[in-house]
Design a protein around this motif. Sequence first.
Motif, short mmCIF file in Angstrom:
data_model
loop_
_atom_site.label_atom_id
_atom_site.label_comp_id
_atom_site.label_asym_id
_atom_site.label_seq_id
_atom_site.Cartn_x
_atom_site.Cartn_y
_atom_site.Cartn_z
N ALA A 206 13.34 7.72 4.45
CA ALA A 206 14.11 6.47 4.69
C ALA A 206 13.71 5.29 3.76
O ALA A 206 14.24 4.38 3.54
CB ALA A 206 14.56 6.08 6.04
N ARG A 207 12.54 5.18 3.73
CA ARG A 207 11.81 4.13 3.05
C ARG A 207 11.53 4.57 1.29
O ARG A 207 10.83 5.65 1.18
CB ARG A 207 10.40 3.56 3.53
CG ARG A 207 10.82 3.24 5.10
CD ARG A 207 9.42 2.66 5.59
NE ARG A 207 9.21 1.21 5.37
CZ ARG A 207 9.87 0.23 5.98
NH1 ARG A 207 10.70 0.64 7.27
NH2 ARG A 207 9.70 -1.19 5.92
N HIS A 208 11.86 3.42 0.65
CA HIS A 208 11.51 3.82 -0.75
C HIS A 208 11.54 2.69 -1.71
O HIS A 208 11.89 1.40 -1.26
CB HIS A 208 12.68 4.88 -1.60
CG HIS A 208 13.73 4.36 -1.22
ND1 HIS A 208 14.68 3.56 -2.01
CD2 HIS A 208 14.60 4.64 -0.21
CE1 HIS A 208 15.77 3.32 -1.70
NE2 HIS A 208 15.87 3.97 -0.49
N CYS B 116 0.87 -1.25 0.02
CA CYS B 116 0.28 0.12 -0.04
C CYS B 116 0.83 1.43 0.17
O CYS B 116 0.32 2.11 -0.36
CB CYS B 116 -0.96 0.11 1.11
SG CYS B 116 -0.03 0.40 2.95
N MET B 117 2.36 1.12 0.37
CA MET B 117 3.15 2.12 0.37
C MET B 117 2.84 3.26 1.55
O MET B 117 3.36 4.16 1.39
CB MET B 117 3.06 2.94 -1.11
CG MET B 117 3.34 2.10 -2.16
SD MET B 117 5.33 1.92 -2.49
CE MET B 117 5.49 3.56 -2.84
N ARG B 118 1.87 2.81 2.28
CA ARG B 118 1.95 3.66 3.47
C ARG B 118 2.87 4.14 4.24
O ARG B 118 3.29 5.26 4.64
CB ARG B 118 0.77 3.00 4.33
CG ARG B 118 0.34 4.03 5.79
CD ARG B 118 -0.59 4.97 5.25
NE ARG B 118 -0.84 5.73 6.66
CZ ARG B 118 -1.28 6.97 6.43
NH1 ARG B 118 -1.32 7.55 5.69
NH2 ARG B 118 -1.54 7.60 7.59
N CYS B 119 3.92 3.19 4.45
CA CYS B 119 5.16 3.32 5.07
C CYS B 119 6.00 4.19 4.45
O CYS B 119 6.59 5.03 5.08
CB CYS B 119 5.91 1.79 5.38
SG CYS B 119 6.08 1.19 3.76
N VAL B 120 6.00 4.09 3.13
CA VAL B 120 6.66 5.18 2.46
C VAL B 120 6.43 6.70 2.69
O VAL B 120 7.01 7.59 2.80
CB VAL B 120 6.90 4.87 1.08
CG1 VAL B 120 7.55 6.02 0.07
CG2 VAL B 120 7.50 3.52 0.67
N ASN B 121 4.76 6.52 2.47
CA ASN B 121 4.39 8.17 2.90
C ASN B 121 4.36 8.75 4.08
O ASN B 121 4.41 10.06 4.53
CB ASN B 121 2.83 8.01 2.45
CG ASN B 121 2.48 7.94 0.78
OD1 ASN B 121 3.45 8.41 0.18
ND2 ASN B 121 1.73 7.16 0.37
#
Length: 95
Positions: free
Chosen positions: A65-67, A54-59
């Motif tokens: 740091a996350r990508h 879901c890319m929530r962690c990236v957002n």
Amino acid sequence: MPGKRPYKEFKSNPLPQSVNDNCIQCGECARQCPTAAINMNDARIVAKEKCICCMRCVNVCPVHARHPAPAFISAVSERIGPLCKEAKQNEYFGV
């Protein structure tokens, strides 16, 4: 309803992602992950069978740091690019 039946069984296919050295282990990504796929004690550990991409962690990462892996993004762009060239008509799937 329109669609292809039988529907495919859902299989987790985690987004290849990286956590760089900017990670301060604040845990924000783990707190906001909707499937609890990120380890609360070490944000670099992701339970791949739980990740839904879901890319929530990236957002939500305050230090970016996350990508996602660049090669993965390129592959997805190539695959869906042709599908998005023309606008599609809306369909109502009501009962």
